[in-house]
Design an enzyme around this catalytic site. Structure first.
Site, PDB file in Angstrom:
ATOM      1  N   THR A 153       0.911  -1.137   0.000  1.00 41.00           N
ATOM      2  CA  THR A 153       0.000   0.000   0.000  1.00 41.00           C
ATOM      3  C   THR A 153       0.944   1.179   0.000  1.00 41.00           C
ATOM      4  O   THR A 153       2.102   1.030   0.363  1.00 41.00           O
ATOM      5  CB  THR A 153      -0.802   0.012   1.331  1.00 41.00           C
ATOM      6  OG1 THR A 153      -1.440  -1.228   1.489  1.00 41.00           O
ATOM      7  CG2 THR A 153      -1.821   1.136   1.376  1.00 41.00           C
ATOM      8  N   GLY A 213     -10.421  -3.898   1.365  1.00 49.10           N
ATOM      9  CA  GLY A 213      -9.523  -3.965   2.521  1.00 49.10           C
ATOM     10  C   GLY A 213      -9.635  -2.709   3.377  1.00 49.10           C
ATOM     11  O   GLY A 213     -10.636  -1.981   3.302  1.00 49.10           O
ATOM     12  N   ASP A 214      -8.583  -2.450   4.173  1.00 46.15           N
ATOM     13  CA  ASP A 214      -8.674  -1.318   5.094  1.00 46.15           C
ATOM     14  C   ASP A 214      -8.367   0.022   4.447  1.00 46.15           C
ATOM     15  O   ASP A 214      -8.770   1.059   4.966  1.00 46.15           O
ATOM     16  CB  ASP A 214      -7.733  -1.537   6.296  1.00 46.15           C
ATOM     17  CG  ASP A 214      -6.267  -1.609   5.873  1.00 46.15           C
ATOM     18  OD1 ASP A 214      -5.981  -2.171   4.792  1.00 46.15           O
ATOM     19  OD2 ASP A 214      -5.415  -1.095   6.618  1.00 46.15           O
TER      20      ASP A 214
END
Lengths: 353, 353
Positions: A219, A249-250
């Protein structure tokens, strides 16, 4: 409202300068003193965390990573030094990493199980607590710019898929052919993950494979404090290699992947997204500071070295507080990272030293 | 891990019984005493918050809402009374509301600008902090069941769109023709919203209309404490009338729409999703309890009556803590709600009294 928040951040700033800012060993950036009335500023970035080991890295690749991290952070630092906003610094810094094939975001995004690249991003403004996020876009060159447009030009916080792409077009953002995101390395990673998956086809929950843990990571993110005392954070990712079912995802989840609040700090996460969502990681660091009086460093350690491992998650965060103190905390073998303070002191790291 | 958490919740339970549980005026459910060793349990639900005024409601409609709220909460209460889990109670209670056209979730979901119904849901287990969420599904009869399947049968927390629908099919969930979600009232609401939008077409950010604030609301949710001391919460919604761009609200965001943690409480939100995301509302209530020592009631008031209005948001939450204390806090004219304690005492409300 904005005025109120500005006055509030101003009072925080004055308070910081009045109380002879505590400087911990790790926080060389907090060099403000009573005599020194220039507002502190600073910037910190990550390019993903995971099993990054020196023995698996060629010298030339290591150099390429370091050079790109430096180019990225200098871009944001220059904006801040010239009086630009934390939001702009975060966006432009992330753009440099998004445009590089080295990181799992935009140009270098990993492939889904269907051989596509699905991009997620989010950004948050610590002054207004406004935020923007996008999930599952496939043709927007710089997803962080789309997250920014969602924040400032829509009444929404989070858009996804085709709808988010439609909004990107209407806002005049750069649209690319999905082919643009093709990189051979990432495609091969996905093929390897698919192969491994086939071998354990008897497993009902086939998309979990402990051997590809690393391919969950990667990321890019940035957090910055500007000369006006405003904080901002942003995160951009290609998600998980070989992911299925339009998994989110986060990274695009405000509170998990990204959080910023002038009261406390700005945070961008990089880790095993599922655990970072369940731990509400980015906001948890802010909450520990606001409600428990922890320093940024203490809060980051509590969440990354204690709470996440207890839950079973791994990864890291980068963060900066409203005094300019910086944290680059991770519980993996490495995290691509860099920080730069007001005085232009630069620190770049890859492995845990 | 599970064992550890069980021991932990057991010790909380013992601690609760030892310290002569503080019972605030509002919390009639916390009736446990030192002599009373039966584990407390309880359940609380909402069916959406907004400008719900008695003068706009016919007696028969009011009765219909109250009857459905009672049917829903009795479903969950019976599960809990028979020793079932909080997770099951939450799921089955929400199913009753999902299957009713009265609430903006599943069967009664509002329409998007494109004339579709896009459903979001999430669920969280306070014992393990595991969670599941889905966004933008169009053909799954009970989205909360899909969120549950994501939690227990995948390594992911959040799936979206076509991928989530594919996963639903693979898990054998009930798939319906999108026509199933058609209700005339909701379709007309969308048409009215579209009309209003046309009239102010000069406005660049056309999808914000202060007159349709109410159409941002409407969600169903449930929080429960079972006889084993485990907490769970879930939320299911059709989102915002006339929404565009595959907007994702707070309902499927863990930390914003739903949160549960045996250490503190279980929360489900219903409000203007954008503000609830930015305020990380559900987790914030838990964090205020854990880090600042606030009671559930104090934490809920702080977030819903102070922090949200300051930010510009409105709506409400229902929550239950690990002692069985319940909160039903909202800053709008009304919130469809009900709570039921261990002794079977039922309270149903619609307006703010």
């Amino acid at each position: 409202m904005k005025k109120l928040l500005f006055l509030f951040s101003l009072s925080i700033f004055i308070a910081c300068n009045d109380q002879n800012t505590q400087v911990s060993e790790e926080n060389e950036t907090a060099t403000t003193t009573e005599q020194d009335t220039v507002q502190n500023f600073g910037i910190v970035i990550h390019g993903g965390a995971g099993t990054i080991l020196k023995e698996n890295m060629s010298d030339s690749l290591e150099q390429a990573y370091k050079a790109k991290l430096e180019e990225a952070i200098r871009t944001g630092h220059e904006i801040l030094a010239n009086g630009g906003t934390a939001l702009e610094a975060v966006q432009r810094t992330i753009n440099v990493m998004e445009d590089s094939p080295l990181f799992n975001s935009a140009k270098g995004a990993v492939f889904t199980n269907e051989g596509k690249n699905e991009l997620d991003a989010s950004i948050m403004d610590g002054e207004t607590l406004n935020a923007g996020a996008v999930a599952g876009v496939t043709n927007v060159k710089n997803p962080i710019n789309l997250a920014y447009e969602v924040m400032v030009n829509s009444e929404h916080v989070m858009l996804s898929g085709k709808g988010a792409e439609q909004f990107a077009k209407e806002q005049g953002l750069e649209i690319v052919d999905p082919e643009y995101f093709y990189t051979e390395n990432r495609y091969r990673s996905m093929e390897r993950a698919r192969e491994r998956e086939k071998k354990k086809a008897d497993n009902k929950t086939a998309f979990y494979d402990p051997f590809i843990k690393d391919e969950k990571f990667g990321t890019v993110g940035c957090a910055a404090l500007d000369k006006n005392g405003n904080l901002a954070a942003g995160t951009s990712t290609g998600g998980m290699t070989n992911k299925k079912y339009n998994r989110i995802g986060d990274a695009p989840i405000i509170g998990a992947g990204t959080y910023a609040n002038n009261k406390t700090c700005a945070v961008s996460s990089t880790g095993w997204g599922e655990y970072f969502i369940r731990g509400v990681v980015a906001y948890d660091i802010s909450a520990l500071m606001e409600y428990k009086g922890l320093s940024l460093e203490e809060a980051a350690k509590e969440v990354i070295q204690k709470k996440q491992p207890e839950l079973g998650g791994n990864g890291g965060i980068i963060a900066i507080d409203n005094q300019g103190n910086v944290s680059m905390e991770f519980n993996t073998a490495g995290m691509y990272r860099a920080k730069m303070n007001r005085d232009g002191e630069l620190e770049i790291g890859i492995y845990s030293e």
